[in-house]
Design a protein around this motif. Sequence first.
Motif, PDB file in Angstrom:
ATOM      1  N   VAL A 182       0.700  -1.144   0.051  1.00 42.24           N
ATOM      2  CA  VAL A 182      -0.036   0.017   0.151  1.00 42.24           C
ATOM      3  C   VAL A 182       0.867   1.279  -0.074  1.00 42.24           C
ATOM      4  O   VAL A 182       0.618   2.075  -0.832  1.00 42.24           O
ATOM      5  CB  VAL A 182      -0.979   0.041   1.195  1.00 42.24           C
ATOM      6  N   GLN A 183       1.987   1.306   0.970  1.00 43.27           N
ATOM      7  CA  GLN A 183       2.646   2.514   0.942  1.00 43.27           C
ATOM      8  C   GLN A 183       3.566   2.951  -0.194  1.00 43.27           C
ATOM      9  O   GLN A 183       3.734   4.013  -0.545  1.00 43.27           O
ATOM     10  CB  GLN A 183       3.281   2.502   2.320  1.00 43.27           C
ATOM     11  N   MET A 184       4.025   1.951  -0.949  1.00 43.54           N
ATOM     12  CA  MET A 184       4.792   2.172  -1.838  1.00 43.54           C
ATOM     13  C   MET A 184       3.682   2.446  -3.147  1.00 43.54           C
ATOM     14  O   MET A 184       4.138   3.435  -3.810  1.00 43.54           O
ATOM     15  CB  MET A 184       5.605   1.071  -2.478  1.00 43.54           C
ATOM     16  N   ALA A 185       2.652   1.982  -3.329  1.00 41.37           N
ATOM     17  CA  ALA A 185       1.558   2.245  -4.148  1.00 41.37           C
ATOM     18  C   ALA A 185       1.134   3.726  -4.143  1.00 41.37           C
ATOM     19  O   ALA A 185       0.638   4.211  -5.218  1.00 41.37           O
ATOM     20  CB  ALA A 185       0.538   1.276  -4.352  1.00 41.37           C
ATOM     21  N   MET A 186       1.188   4.160  -2.753  1.00 44.52           N
ATOM     22  CA  MET A 186       0.629   5.336  -2.517  1.00 44.52           C
ATOM     23  C   MET A 186       1.833   6.499  -3.037  1.00 44.52           C
ATOM     24  O   MET A 186       1.378   7.592  -2.762  1.00 44.52           O
ATOM     25  CB  MET A 186       0.054   5.561  -1.103  1.00 44.52           C
ATOM     26  N   GLY A 187       2.915   6.005  -3.283  1.00 44.27           N
ATOM     27  CA  GLY A 187       4.132   6.775  -3.689  1.00 44.27           C
ATOM     28  C   GLY A 187       5.192   7.082  -2.663  1.00 44.27           C
ATOM     29  O   GLY A 187       6.026   7.890  -2.922  1.00 44.27           O
ATOM     30  N   MET A 188       5.367   6.272  -1.645  1.00 42.95           N
ATOM     31  CA  MET A 188       6.416   6.539  -0.574  1.00 42.95           C
ATOM     32  C   MET A 188       7.494   5.829  -1.059  1.00 42.95           C
ATOM     33  O   MET A 188       7.709   4.724  -1.102  1.00 42.95           O
ATOM     34  CB  MET A 188       5.978   5.954   0.835  1.00 42.95           C
ATOM     35  N   MET A 189       8.564   6.547  -1.288  1.00 39.56           N
ATOM     36  CA  MET A 189       9.862   6.230  -1.893  1.00 39.56           C
ATOM     37  C   MET A 189      10.773   7.345  -1.923  1.00 39.56           C
ATOM     38  O   MET A 189      10.350   8.519  -1.870  1.00 39.56           O
ATOM     39  CB  MET A 189       9.616   5.542  -3.319  1.00 39.56           C
TER      40      MET A 189
END
Lengths: 430, 434
Positions: free
Chosen positions: B166-173
């Motif tokens: 979820v968190q990467m799909a939401m843009g966290m990187m």
Amino acid sequence: MAALRTSVGARAGGDLVARPATSERAAAKRETDILLAQELSLDASLKLALLNAPRYQTLYAQLGIAAAEQASSTALTNPVLSAMVRPTSNPAALANLEFGILTSLVDLLKRPARGRAARGVFEAERLSVAADVVAMALTVRTAYVDLVAATNIRDVQKELERAAAASAALAERFHAAGNIPMVRLREEQAAAADAALSLADAEMEAIEARERFALAVGIDASLPWRVPAALPAAPKVPTPAVAGGIEQRLDVQASRAAASAAIGDLKLHSDWRLWREVGLDVSGERDGDGQWAIGPKLELALPLFNQGRPDVARAAAAAVRADHQRASVEQAAAADLRLAQARLGQAERRFVRYRDEIVPLHTEIVDLKLQEYNYMFVGVFEVLTARRAAAASEVGYIGALRDFWKARLGLDAALGGGTALALVNEDIAQ
Amino acid sequence: MIWNRRTVLSSLAGVGVGAGIQSARAQGAAPASVSPGNRGSSGVTTLNGATLPYTIKDGVKEFRLVAQEIEHEFAPGTRVKAWGYNGRTPGPTIEVVEGDRIRVLVTNQLKEHTTIHWHGIFLPNGMDGVGGLTQPHINPGETYVYEFTLRQSGTYMYHPHADEMVQMAMGMMGLFIIHPRDGARAVDRDFAFMLHNWAVHPGTYRPDPAVMTEFDLWTINSKVFPAIEPMVVRTGQRVRIRMANLSMHEHPMHIHGFRMRVTGTDGGPIQESAQWSEVTTLIPVGATRDVEFVADAPGDWAFHCHKSHHTMNAMGHDVPNTIGVNQSDLVPKIAGLLPGYMPMGEAGMAEHQMHAGHMEGPENTMPMMTGIGPFGPLEMGGMFTLIKVRDGIESYQDPGAYKHPSGTLAYRLGGDRRVVTSAPMSPGMKMDHH
């Protein structure tokens, strides 16, 4: 008689017009032609029915008969004149003459009571006829609502059919180009065939509705008269108030009048139980010497063997029966009214949901699908499917609107037909 | 402490460190000081991005990252509620030097717990950031401290290791760049970006983390063309491009006009004898690649993922193929039912970009093909940008369209051979980047 006509006509939402004379028939024909030349409103339809439907004329005639019967039942029995000549064997003597006038004293004395009873009977008949007229007005109005709705549904089904046909035609192009398989083409074609059949059904329903309406109104369905494309989307007048309850209902009033008449009849029989026949006679006689003897005579049937009890018992039973019938009618009327109110409430909620939610949502869905099509998120078939769903929602809306108006008419009828507010006929005021 | 770029700059000035000078500057800023990783430049240029400032405390470079929900724009016309760090996705690039000891304070402003994993970096196991395995989760409102010494150089990443999908799909990187201590492998221009995929369905305003394969947007540093900054280079400069991939798909990144030497992976620099050249470099999932080339040919050179659907914006995948379907005579019939209906795609999809400018589409959604160039529609979206090589430029501002020298432009047979560098175009999205 004029009062009677107005009373019945007001309840029916129109004037009950007798047209036995040729001149009146010509006038009715002219008025009919004028009405038929315009787009028919609910109001005009009722006027047409009053002018043309044979059934109304039948009812009117029935009222004539009832009025005549009332007059006849209150008339006094004509006195009986008797005369007698008896020649004698004495040449010098004059012939013996005898005459008399006999009238029924009972008849005379019972007349006021009899008149009351007769009026009760007539009132019951009048109300019964009025109820028939109101019922027929409901038939005409319902047929009108059905006709407009059926015509409207047919028009929307045409759109549905066009959408399905366009979809099938497009599918043929896609298939010919080698871009969709046969099964997709067949699916579109099957949907188009279904839509064509639905249109045919809707067309037949519109034809039947036209015939039913024409019959109710008494006009020729093949004439080129026309009705509006759609029913009014919102009622112009508020829902009839039901405060008066069943009081205005003709069937209730008729049953009450009948019960009242039966009590009158019972009283009549009861009061005159013993004095079934009282004759008052004035007679004269001339003897052979030319002397006249004139004097009254009373004839009285002595209540020794028949004291009128069976007649009184019958009248009493009839009065009880009439009262039970009144109670039964009132009970049924109250139930009918409650049901009509419930039906209208439900029909209104349904129609409003279609009008305010379902149809606008489908319209918006088509717009949004087209936007998605514009950006290549969906294909044209998906947009056309949405368009078909929108048309189907319109069909649902028209049906709900039709049921709403019929429920309105139903409540109006349940209240006695006197509050056909949307259809108030200006003739009544005249 | 109010923590912003100004305070960082002043603290830097005070300390006077020569290494790892932050480069939160805009791309157009004039080349200034020298950093070990850059010859004549100052560190990495994160396209459409920024480098994370730091302060120095007791000889430790201290960074702060705040995980939070943000408003993000992929390009004008598409905004979403995404998750990121310090107000952006990808989060700011951490840029340090081999041998630095760093401390990163991670504050969680999300409504669920998170952690940060330092992807590819040698560190004590307890600093690895795997929620539940090497540390407790960072709960909402909490701040965790990571501290370790950098013992390698190269291109790395950071990302959550808690509710990771979820968190990467939401843009966290974010990017984690470690320059070599000795200033080796310096280049003139050092670009860096992250490749990602997003499920932002037409008409929606929030990425859908449940999508595994069918994504809508393909991004370079969370932007789609034409909103991706071009890489502006002076002719003759040595250029490095650092690419990191946190998407669900690998990306064959293709360069026009040059060949790239693959000089590094997330295993660190590749020794010269082992480097290889190619024009398309595959960036695997969860991996980074450094490529280098000398920009010896001026021009506007395309640089993009070679999966052609990755250079498109959102489009339907279950749309009936319209190529070869002539609908012209059916149009009146259909338009009667669907006002505004326009048949498209009989010859191909190119007309789509032409129409997209004046046809209404779903809200918050860009046309699948965008960008207007000097000669017409570029018909590109997603992972596409330009390397703009110009002779003798002093500024790295976008120099505009390349002016082709006479005789170097393809021409229409029988047509006018005059060089045309601008053409009147139909309405549409221009190649602005934001």
